[in-house]
Scaffold this active site. Structure first.
Site, PDB file in Angstrom:
ATOM      1  N   LYS A 173     -29.509 -67.855 -46.201  1.00 34.47           N
ATOM      2  CA  LYS A 173     -28.443 -67.117 -46.876  1.00 34.47           C
ATOM      3  C   LYS A 173     -28.326 -67.573 -48.331  1.00 34.47           C
ATOM      4  CE  LYS A 173     -23.572 -65.825 -46.090  1.00 34.47           C
ATOM      5  NZ  LYS A 173     -22.363 -66.112 -45.279  1.00 34.47           N
ATOM      6  N   SER A 232     -20.374 -61.841 -43.276  1.00 38.14           N
ATOM      7  CA  SER A 232     -21.034 -61.752 -44.549  1.00 38.14           C
ATOM      8  C   SER A 232     -22.527 -62.104 -44.521  1.00 38.14           C
ATOM      9  CB  SER A 232     -20.340 -62.689 -45.533  1.00 38.14           C
ATOM     10  OG  SER A 232     -20.475 -64.032 -45.130  1.00 38.14           O
ATOM     11  N   SER A 277     -18.538 -64.844 -39.890  1.00 33.73           N
ATOM     12  CA  SER A 277     -19.631 -64.319 -40.724  1.00 33.73           C
ATOM     13  C   SER A 277     -21.029 -64.483 -40.142  1.00 33.73           C
ATOM     14  CB  SER A 277     -19.598 -64.945 -42.119  1.00 33.73           C
ATOM     15  OG  SER A 277     -18.690 -64.249 -42.928  1.00 33.73           O
TER      16      SER A 277
END
Lengths: 475, 90
Positions: free
Chosen positions: A78, A153, A177
């Site tokens: 990420k 996310s 997330s």
């Protein structure tokens, strides 16, 4: 041809040991799918040019006998996890060209194992969102149905794994997330105990909640990653020391008692999601698990407390992005310091980031601090007590992971509260700091994945792996 | 909350925003605050907030670090002779 679809970390490791394929061949297979699919999915923001080189280095460890289970395993990372010398933008324009000056502890550990870092993945800006639509670099599409969101996310990491653009992936959780995108993409997602994995080198959103969290195609994959990365780190002030970990760890296996807080999902849960949840419960009953009703009266306020605590921490954390030391700066266009701040931040941050900064500034401001922030901290404490009390009587708490299945691109963008409600079942685990695992539990009538999630007491990840593997047998 | 509050918050948070955006933010704030307001009704009794929060101290010892000065200074938006340069404050 390597069968990427059915590949797991263990299978890949076995093949690498036997020499059925090399680290380079494995990485090249993924790079090929990335070339084919990433343009449409937008899972990766950048694919590292040294991926093949990393694979060649990893291969040497198979030759000299120092390979571990993660050696040569391709990872998607990420975009809010720092890798020295690589851009880490957190999905934001304000960090568009920001190059990290050091490795996050989890990256240091992955490098030590010889894992291959394929690239950095798209995310909601500063991890603020539940659909990867607030990224400054465009939306990510769900490989299961490309007209739908992958969740967020950590949507880029989820889409990369679900689309076979990587074998393993790291995301971060502040409130759902990783579990919510796992649910939307049909993956396993583990939110570890707060303080289990180091936060050193993670771009902070809500420090008291953030936790690096692995995705996996199966429970065992998340277990392998967790076991490799979970450790005390003196660089992280909230990392939990070994003596405390060992004291809290599960003393026994064979945990069989599941508590279900039915009152939490009387309304707002999609009919099909509820039906799937009930069917999953039946499967556990048949497998000899005991299911009991539990009450968590304060848990219904979890998301409300979260949307006070998190923005408060956001407004503090994001004050460091000011156009002075790094990142986007308007300094060439204005004449005074205050305008450098105002313009750099005003242009550099996207809408959701600005929204949360304002909200956080408000709940922390004089006159509202007690009514909002302090009250929310007390409610959080109540929720934590309540969850811990529930665990005196049951081994697990089980709910659906998300009240709905993956929604269409463009939906919920104009209604912040509707977007926030995607994480209604996620919030209690983050607020209480306990671990939670999201598990695929079937496919809906329109071919979208369902998911259920287990919570367990602090540092009882092993119980989550145990029940998760059981569910993989019986589902 | 009213538009003056939004303007004040934007000033405090050092965020340059258009008048139009402030109006939109006001609407969003109302809806979010409307949602989070439900915590008002919670009876928490005398629970102490975050009882296990404590400071983590370390000795102020110099330890070698692997930071590269080049990578850090390359990020400076403005610099002179290897130093970070900011606008005149006084």
């Amino acid at each position: 041809m390597i069968d990427l679809k059915n590949l797991t970390i263990e299978k890949a490791h076995e093949s690498l040991v036997k020499g059925e394929f090399t680290c380079k061949e494995l990485v090249e297979a993924y790079l090929k799918t990335i070339t084919e699919k990433n343009k449409e999915l937008n899972a990766y923001l950048e694919v590292y040019s040294d991926a093949v080189f990393q694979a060649e280095e990893a291969q040497k460890r198979f030759t000299n006998g120092t390979a571990t289970i993660l050696t040569g395993i391709p990872f998607a990372i990420k975009d809010n996890i720092l890798i020295e010398g690589k851009i880490a933008s957190a999905g934001s324009k304000i960090l568009e060209n920001y190059k990290a000056s050091y490795d996050a502890t989890v990256i240091k550990d992955l490098k030590k194992e010889g894992a291959v870092l394929l690239g950095r993945t798209n995310m909601d800006e500063f991890a603020m969102g539940s659909s990867t639509q607030t990224s400054a670099y465009g939306v990510t599409r769900n490989p299961v149905d490309t007209f739908r969101v992958p969740g967020g996310s950590s949507g880029g990491s989820a889409a990369a794994l679900a689309g076979d653009l990587t074998l393993a992936a790291l995301g971060t959780e502040t409130c759902g997330s990783v579990r919510e995108p796992s649910a939307f993409c049909g993956l396993v997602g583990l939110k570890p105990t707060y303080g289990a994995l180091s936060r050193h080198g993670i771009i902070a959103m809500g420090n008291s909640l953030d936790q690096v969290s692995p995705f996996g195609k199966c429970v065992r994959d998340t277990e392998i990653i967790f076991n490799s990365l979970s450790r005390y780190d003196k660089e992280d002030g909230t990392s939990v020391p070994d003596v405390v970990r060992n004291k809290m760890k599960a003393a026994h296996s064979g945990a069989k008692k599941i508590g279900v807080p039915w009152h939490l999902f009387k309304e707002g849960v999609d009919k099909e999601v509820e039906e799937n949840f009930k069917q999953s419960l039946e499967k556990f009953k048949k497998a000899g698990y005991e299911i009991v009703d539990i009450e968590l009266p304060h848990a219904q306020y979890s998301l409300a407390a979260y949307y006070i605590i998190m923005p408060a921490e956001v407004s503090t954390n994001l004050s460091r992005f000011d156009g002075i030391r790094y990142g986007y700066s308007a300094n060439k266009e204005v004449d005074n310091l205050k305008d450098v701040y105002m313009k750099s931040r005003g242009r550099g941050f996207g809408k959701e980031a600005r929204r949360r900064i304002l909200l956080g500034t408000y709940v922390l401001s004089h006159g509202y601090y007690d009514a909002y922030y302090n009250k929310a901290l007390k409610v959080r404490e109540k929720i934590r007590e309540e969850v811990m009390n529930a665990f005196k009587n049951v081994d697990y708490i089980l709910t659906p992971t998300v009240p709905i299945t993956a929604f269409k691109l463009g939906e919920k963008m104009d209604d912040p509260v509707a977007m926030y409600l995607c994480d209604i079942f996620s919030a209690p685990a983050n607020l209480a700091g306990v671990p939670s695992i999201a598990l695929p539990s079937g496919i809906s009538s329109n071919k979208l994945p369902f998911s259920i999630q287990f919570m367990a007491p602090h540092f009882h990840e092993n119980n989550l792996f145990e029940v998760g593997k059981k569910f993989e047998e019986i589902r | 909350m009213n538009i003056k509050d939004v303007e004040n918050l934007a000033e405090l948070a050092k965020l340059d925003m258009s008048g139009e955006e402030k109006e939109a933010m006001l609407k969003d704030m109302d809806s979010i605050l409307g949602y989070v307001k439900q915590i008002e009704e919670v009876e928490v009794g005398d629970v102490k907030p975050s009882y296990d929060v404590y400071n983590v101290w370390r000795e102020d010892k110099i330890e070698p670090r692997e930071f590269s000065k080049e990578i850090i200074t390359e990020e400076f938006p403005d610099k002179q002779d290897g130093f970070l340069k900011v606008k005149k404050i006084l």
